[in-house]
Design a protein around this motif. Sequence first.
Motif, PDB file in Angstrom:
ATOM      1  N   ARG A   1      13.378  54.946  -6.094  1.00 57.40           N
ATOM      2  CA  ARG A   1      13.584  55.425  -7.457  1.00 57.40           C
ATOM      3  C   ARG A   1      13.623  54.233  -8.403  1.00 57.40           C
ATOM      4  NH1 ARG A   1      18.860  58.724  -7.259  1.00 57.40           N
ATOM      5  NH2 ARG A   1      19.254  57.419  -5.449  1.00 57.40           N
TER       6      ARG A   1
ATOM      7  N   LYS B   1      14.222  57.909 -15.471  1.00 58.15           N
ATOM      8  CA  LYS B   1      14.231  57.696 -14.021  1.00 58.15           C
ATOM      9  C   LYS B   1      13.066  58.445 -13.394  1.00 58.15           C
ATOM     10  CE  LYS B   1      19.226  57.021 -13.485  1.00 58.15           C
ATOM     11  NZ  LYS B   1      20.451  57.485 -12.772  1.00 58.15           N
TER      12      LYS B   1
ATOM     13  N   GLY C   1      10.893  59.049  -9.439  1.00 54.40           N
ATOM     14  CA  GLY C   1      10.829  58.872  -7.996  1.00 54.40           C
ATOM     15  C   GLY C   1       9.407  58.558  -7.571  1.00 54.40           C
TER      16      GLY C   1
ATOM     17  N   ASN D   1      15.245  55.443  -0.946  1.00 56.42           N
ATOM     18  CA  ASN D   1      15.834  55.964  -2.187  1.00 56.42           C
ATOM     19  C   ASN D   1      16.707  54.931  -2.909  1.00 56.42           C
ATOM     20  OD1 ASN D   1      14.830  58.774  -2.088  1.00 56.42           O
ATOM     21  ND2 ASN D   1      16.100  58.897  -0.253  1.00 56.42           N
TER      22      ASN D   1
ATOM     23  N   VAL E   1      17.572  52.483  -5.796  1.00 53.63           N
ATOM     24  CA  VAL E   1      17.237  52.547  -7.220  1.00 53.63           C
ATOM     25  C   VAL E   1      16.961  51.134  -7.730  1.00 53.63           C
ATOM     26  CG1 VAL E   1      17.966  53.331  -9.499  1.00 53.63           C
ATOM     27  CG2 VAL E   1      18.724  54.556  -7.454  1.00 53.63           C
TER      28      VAL E   1
ATOM     29  N   TYR F   1      16.641  64.283  -8.723  1.00 53.35           N
ATOM     30  CA  TYR F   1      15.340  63.643  -8.891  1.00 53.35           C
ATOM     31  C   TYR F   1      14.318  64.310  -7.984  1.00 53.35           C
ATOM     32  CZ  TYR F   1      16.297  61.350  -4.439  1.00 53.35           C
ATOM     33  OH  TYR F   1      16.564  61.114  -3.121  1.00 53.35           O
TER      34      TYR F   1
ATOM     35  N   THR G   1      10.840  63.224  -5.577  1.00 56.45           N
ATOM     36  CA  THR G   1      10.022  62.160  -5.011  1.00 56.45           C
ATOM     37  C   THR G   1       8.539  62.461  -5.131  1.00 56.45           C
ATOM     38  OG1 THR G   1      10.193  63.197  -2.826  1.00 56.45           O
ATOM     39  CG2 THR G   1      11.818  61.509  -3.381  1.00 56.45           C
TER      40      THR G   1
END
Length: 207
Positions: A24, A33, A35, A81, A83, A124, A126
């Motif tokens: 992310r 934000k 993914g 995952n 960030v 979120y 992906t």
Amino acid sequence: METTSSLFRSVSRRVWSPPQRPFRVCSYDRELKKGITAGTLEELKKKAAQALSISTLLTLVCEEDGTELDSDEFLIALPDNTVFMCLKPGETWKPHPLRQSGNKPGDSKPRTGKDIAQITFDLYRTHPKDMFGSLNVKATYQGLYSVSADFQCMGPKKVLREALRVISTFLHAAGHLLISSATVIRRVIQGADLIEAQNDKRLKFLD
């Protein structure tokens, strides 16, 4: 010869290409934000720039503590995952306002419940085709200890595949049950026929 060498390097790169992993990325102000999936640092930078609509050369740092991502080896060592914050030239990492310590030396402000424990929820996706979004839950205690859990949801194809797998397993079990039941019923019928035949023989013998 040069064409053969370049072809060999291209084939080797495809054969030994690292697997795609979910990550992310967020903007400098943490308002945007996205993914994405990537296997190398260069690919991650390229996809992050496309996702956040950044045209200039960017630097990736861990959103949690500002550690710069500068090698593929470091990327491989990080969990899925993770960030990353995308920084443009001239921008520097700053901690999240909610993660900063509530008390500083000389600060007489009393601690509140927000300073002791904090729980954040981050929804979120992906992949754009995912039917449901994934959920990341992170709990922080006194700004020192943190625990996070990631709940990933599947896309429509995976949901359909899992549903078909469950149905197939159920039908397979039902088929075994029917076969076992038919075998038991056949044995019961054969046993009844055998008992009846023995009774007939006894009656004939007595007569």
